[in-house]
Motif scaffolding. Sequence first.
Motif, PDB file in Angstrom:
ATOM      1  N   ALA A 163      -6.017  -0.337   8.677  1.00  0.00           N
ATOM      2  CA  ALA A 163      -6.215   0.237  10.011  1.00  0.00           C
ATOM      3  C   ALA A 163      -7.603   0.862  10.146  1.00  0.00           C
ATOM      4  CB  ALA A 163      -5.125   1.270  10.301  1.00  0.00           C
ATOM      5  N   GLY A 164      -8.598   0.220   9.510  1.00  0.00           N
ATOM      6  CA  GLY A 164      -9.971   0.700   9.596  1.00  0.00           C
ATOM      7  C   GLY A 164     -10.278   1.882   8.699  1.00  0.00           C
ATOM      8  N   LYS A 165      -9.330   2.314   7.900  1.00  0.00           N
ATOM      9  CA  LYS A 165      -9.530   3.466   7.026  1.00  0.00           C
ATOM     10  C   LYS A 165      -9.619   3.012   5.578  1.00  0.00           C
ATOM     11  CE  LYS A 165      -7.758   8.093   6.035  1.00  0.00           C
ATOM     12  NZ  LYS A 165      -6.791   9.139   6.464  1.00  0.00           N
ATOM     13  N   THR A 166     -10.682   3.411   4.883  1.00  0.00           N
ATOM     14  CA  THR A 166     -10.855   3.060   3.474  1.00  0.00           C
ATOM     15  C   THR A 166      -9.783   3.736   2.637  1.00  0.00           C
ATOM     16  OG1 THR A 166     -13.243   2.845   3.766  1.00  0.00           O
ATOM     17  CG2 THR A 166     -12.437   3.100   1.524  1.00  0.00           C
ATOM     18  N   LEU A 167      -9.162   2.940   1.787  1.00  0.00           N
ATOM     19  CA  LEU A 167      -8.107   3.458   0.924  1.00  0.00           C
ATOM     20  C   LEU A 167      -8.688   3.961  -0.395  1.00  0.00           C
ATOM     21  CD1 LEU A 167      -5.609   0.525   1.497  1.00  0.00           C
ATOM     22  CD2 LEU A 167      -5.439   2.823   2.483  1.00  0.00           C
ATOM     23  N   SER A 168      -8.058   4.928  -0.980  1.00  0.00           N
ATOM     24  CA  SER A 168      -8.553   5.498  -2.231  1.00  0.00           C
ATOM     25  C   SER A 168      -7.391   5.853  -3.140  1.00  0.00           C
ATOM     26  CB  SER A 168      -9.374   6.762  -1.942  1.00  0.00           C
ATOM     27  OG  SER A 168      -9.825   7.365  -3.143  1.00  0.00           O
ATOM     28  N   TRP A 169      -7.640   5.719  -4.454  1.00  0.00           N
ATOM     29  CA  TRP A 169      -6.678   6.273  -5.392  1.00  0.00           C
ATOM     30  C   TRP A 169      -6.739   7.789  -5.275  1.00  0.00           C
ATOM     31  CZ3 TRP A 169      -2.597   5.365  -8.266  1.00  0.00           C
ATOM     32  CH2 TRP A 169      -2.201   6.339  -9.191  1.00  0.00           C
TER      33      TRP A 169
ATOM     34  N   ALA B 112       4.477 -15.666  -7.360  1.00  0.00           N
ATOM     35  CA  ALA B 112       4.016 -14.801  -6.271  1.00  0.00           C
ATOM     36  C   ALA B 112       3.868 -13.379  -6.790  1.00  0.00           C
ATOM     37  CB  ALA B 112       4.990 -14.837  -5.103  1.00  0.00           C
ATOM     38  N   LEU B 113       2.717 -12.772  -6.484  1.00  0.00           N
ATOM     39  CA  LEU B 113       2.421 -11.410  -6.912  1.00  0.00           C
ATOM     40  C   LEU B 113       2.105 -10.556  -5.689  1.00  0.00           C
ATOM     41  CD1 LEU B 113       1.635 -13.339  -9.381  1.00  0.00           C
ATOM     42  CD2 LEU B 113       0.074 -11.516 -10.081  1.00  0.00           C
ATOM     43  N   ALA B 114       2.375  -9.284  -5.776  1.00  0.00           N
ATOM     44  CA  ALA B 114       1.962  -8.336  -4.743  1.00  0.00           C
ATOM     45  C   ALA B 114       0.744  -7.577  -5.249  1.00  0.00           C
ATOM     46  CB  ALA B 114       3.084  -7.356  -4.427  1.00  0.00           C
ATOM     47  N   SER B 115      -0.305  -7.538  -4.445  1.00  0.00           N
ATOM     48  CA  SER B 115      -1.505  -6.788  -4.822  1.00  0.00           C
ATOM     49  C   SER B 115      -1.424  -5.376  -4.273  1.00  0.00           C
ATOM     50  CB  SER B 115      -2.762  -7.485  -4.289  1.00  0.00           C
ATOM     51  OG  SER B 115      -3.922  -6.847  -4.796  1.00  0.00           O
ATOM     52  N   LEU B 116      -1.722  -4.409  -5.134  1.00  0.00           N
ATOM     53  CA  LEU B 116      -1.618  -2.996  -4.772  1.00  0.00           C
ATOM     54  C   LEU B 116      -2.921  -2.470  -4.189  1.00  0.00           C
ATOM     55  CD1 LEU B 116       0.869  -3.402  -6.575  1.00  0.00           C
ATOM     56  CD2 LEU B 116       0.360  -1.217  -7.687  1.00  0.00           C
ATOM     57  N   SER B 117      -2.847  -1.956  -2.988  1.00  0.00           N
ATOM     58  CA  SER B 117      -3.878  -1.194  -2.286  1.00  0.00           C
ATOM     59  C   SER B 117      -4.881  -2.040  -1.526  1.00  0.00           C
ATOM     60  CB  SER B 117      -4.606  -0.222  -3.222  1.00  0.00           C
ATOM     61  OG  SER B 117      -5.470   0.602  -2.459  1.00  0.00           O
ATOM     62  N   GLY B 118      -5.886  -2.633  -2.194  1.00  0.00           N
ATOM     63  CA  GLY B 118      -6.963  -3.268  -1.450  1.00  0.00           C
ATOM     64  C   GLY B 118      -7.952  -2.239  -0.932  1.00  0.00           C
ATOM     65  N   TRP B 119      -8.861  -2.699  -0.065  1.00  0.00           N
ATOM     66  CA  TRP B 119      -9.975  -1.854   0.369  1.00  0.00           C
ATOM     67  C   TRP B 119      -9.649  -0.925   1.532  1.00  0.00           C
ATOM     68  CZ3 TRP B 119     -14.232   0.232  -1.229  1.00  0.00           C
ATOM     69  CH2 TRP B 119     -15.157   0.742  -0.301  1.00  0.00           C
ATOM     70  N   SER B 120      -8.947  -1.430   2.557  1.00  0.00           N
ATOM     71  CA  SER B 120      -8.758  -0.607   3.750  1.00  0.00           C
ATOM     72  C   SER B 120      -7.485  -0.987   4.493  1.00  0.00           C
ATOM     73  CB  SER B 120      -9.952  -0.743   4.699  1.00  0.00           C
ATOM     74  OG  SER B 120     -10.051  -2.067   5.202  1.00  0.00           O
TER      75      SER B 120
ATOM     76  N   ILE C  70       0.833  -1.204   0.000  1.00  0.00           N
ATOM     77  CA  ILE C  70       0.000   0.000   0.000  1.00  0.00           C
ATOM     78  C   ILE C  70       0.870   1.257   0.000  1.00  0.00           C
ATOM     79  CG2 ILE C  70      -1.816   1.241   1.249  1.00  0.00           C
ATOM     80  CD1 ILE C  70      -2.552  -1.499   2.538  1.00  0.00           C
ATOM     81  N   ASP C  71       0.492   2.229  -0.818  1.00  0.00           N
ATOM     82  CA  ASP C  71       1.191   3.511  -0.848  1.00  0.00           C
ATOM     83  C   ASP C  71       0.530   4.480   0.129  1.00  0.00           C
ATOM     84  OD1 ASP C  71      -1.029   3.434  -2.538  1.00  0.00           O
ATOM     85  OD2 ASP C  71      -0.249   4.988  -3.867  1.00  0.00           O
ATOM     86  N   ALA C  72       0.541   4.053   1.399  1.00  0.00           N
ATOM     87  CA  ALA C  72      -0.006   4.860   2.484  1.00  0.00           C
ATOM     88  C   ALA C  72       0.788   4.534   3.737  1.00  0.00           C
ATOM     89  CB  ALA C  72      -1.493   4.559   2.701  1.00  0.00           C
ATOM     90  N   ASP C  73       0.663   5.366   4.772  1.00  0.00           N
ATOM     91  CA  ASP C  73       1.353   5.041   6.013  1.00  0.00           C
ATOM     92  C   ASP C  73       0.541   4.024   6.809  1.00  0.00           C
ATOM     93  OD1 ASP C  73      -0.688   6.372   7.450  1.00  0.00           O
ATOM     94  OD2 ASP C  73       0.464   8.235   7.579  1.00  0.00           O
ATOM     95  N   SER C  74       1.027   3.619   7.960  1.00  0.00           N
ATOM     96  CA  SER C  74       0.395   2.535   8.716  1.00  0.00           C
ATOM     97  C   SER C  74      -0.991   2.874   9.228  1.00  0.00           C
ATOM     98  CB  SER C  74       1.286   2.127   9.892  1.00  0.00           C
ATOM     99  OG  SER C  74       1.527   3.241  10.748  1.00  0.00           O
ATOM    100  N   SER C  75      -1.347   4.161   9.220  1.00  0.00           N
ATOM    101  CA  SER C  75      -2.697   4.563   9.638  1.00  0.00           C
ATOM    102  C   SER C  75      -3.661   4.634   8.461  1.00  0.00           C
ATOM    103  CB  SER C  75      -2.647   5.929  10.327  1.00  0.00           C
ATOM    104  OG  SER C  75      -2.337   6.953   9.388  1.00  0.00           O
ATOM    105  N   GLY C  76      -3.157   4.368   7.246  1.00  0.00           N
ATOM    106  CA  GLY C  76      -3.991   4.423   6.056  1.00  0.00           C
ATOM    107  C   GLY C  76      -4.020   5.773   5.388  1.00  0.00           C
ATOM    108  N   ALA C  77      -3.218   6.709   5.883  1.00  0.00           N
ATOM    109  CA  ALA C  77      -3.200   8.058   5.303  1.00  0.00           C
ATOM    110  C   ALA C  77      -2.286   8.101   4.084  1.00  0.00           C
ATOM    111  CB  ALA C  77      -2.725   9.069   6.339  1.00  0.00           C
ATOM    112  N   PRO C  78      -2.717   8.723   2.978  1.00  0.00           N
ATOM    113  CA  PRO C  78      -1.855   8.842   1.790  1.00  0.00           C
ATOM    114  C   PRO C  78      -0.547   9.549   2.123  1.00  0.00           C
ATOM    115  CG  PRO C  78      -4.106   9.515   1.303  1.00  0.00           C
ATOM    116  CD  PRO C  78      -4.030   9.364   2.796  1.00  0.00           C
ATOM    117  N   GLN C  79       0.516   9.128   1.473  1.00  0.00           N
ATOM    118  CA  GLN C  79       1.831   9.713   1.727  1.00  0.00           C
ATOM    119  C   GLN C  79       2.107  10.855   0.759  1.00  0.00           C
ATOM    120  OE1 GLN C  79       4.830   6.714   3.319  1.00  0.00           O
ATOM    121  NE2 GLN C  79       3.712   5.457   1.848  1.00  0.00           N
TER     122      GLN C  79
END
Length: 298
Positions: free
Chosen positions: A109-115, A99-107, A59-68
Motif C-alpha cells: 500500500a505504498g508503505k515500505t515494510l521493515s523487520w 509452491a512457496l510463500a514469500s515473507l514480507s517483500g519491499w512494500s 506479510i505480518d502487517a495490516d492492509s495499510s502496511g502498518a506492523p501489527q
Amino acid sequence: MSRLHHFSLLIVTLALSFQLFCDGKVMMEYIGATGAPVEFDDVPVDANIDFHFILGFTIDADSSGAPQNGNGVFSPYWAATLTPDAVAATKSRHPNVKALASLSGWSLAGKTLSWYNPPDANIWISNAYSSLKSLILTYHLDGIDVDYEKFPANSNSSFAYCIGELITLLKNQSLISVATIAPFYNTVSPYVELYESYVEVIDYVNYQFYTDKVKSPEAYLEAFRNRTEQFDRGKVLPSYEVNGRGIQGDAFFEALRLVEDDGFDVNGAMIFSADASASNGYYYEIKTQEFLLSNSTS
C-alpha cells in the motif's frame, strides 16, 4: 501383496523416478507480487525441472502496511488469481511444481515494510508458526521464502533467531520441505547471521543479483563469486529481473556460461517475476530452463 502395500510401493517408485527425472535442476519464479491477474498456467513449466513458484507476498502487517504490534500474524497479499484451488490444480498438472510463500517483500500500500524487533520473540515465533501453518494448509504450500528487505539501524536485531526458529519449527513439524532466503546487497549482514546460525534448514539462497547493478557478464561473474564466499556455493542461485535492474537480455545467459566455465555448478536459477514476463511471452523462463537442462553439470 495387499492393495495398500502395492500403492505404497508405487508412490515410493514414482518419487524416486521424479527425483532422478528432474536431475537436481531447480527453477524459482516469483509470481503475484504486483497484483496483476497472472495465472500459474501462463508460465511454461518444463517437466524435467524442479519448478518452485514463489507467491509474493505474505506479510505480518495490516492492509495499510502498518506492523501489527510485533505479533507475527501473516496474511496473504498476492494476486487474487492465485487461489488455493489454482495452486492445487497446477501441482496436479505438474508433479514437479512446488509452491512457496514469500515473507514480507519491499512494500505494501505504498508503505515500505521493515523487520521490527518484536517485544517477545517467542510469541512472534508462535504466532508466525500458527498463521503460516494455516496458510500452508489452505494453499497447499511446500515451503517459505524469506524476503525482508529493510532492517532496524541497531545491530541487536532478533531477525536471525525468529526466522531461524520459525523455519526449524515448520520443518520439524513436516509442514514445509523447502526454505529459501532472498538477501540483496543492502541486507547481506542479517541474512549471513541467519544463514550461519541455521544453515542446515535453509535450502537455497535467492540472492538478488540484479540489485548489484552489474551490466556485463564479467561483472556478474565477479558478483557471483563474492556472494558464494558469504553463502555456500552449492545453495546460491543466479538470478534475473525481467525488464528491471542489473544485467538484461541474453547477456544473462552469457553470464551463466561464464559462471559455469569458472567451475560453478549452475543447477538452478531465480527469476523475478512472472508478472513482468507476460509481456514477452515468458522468454526468460523458457530459455533459463533450456540452459539448466543443457548445461554440463548434473
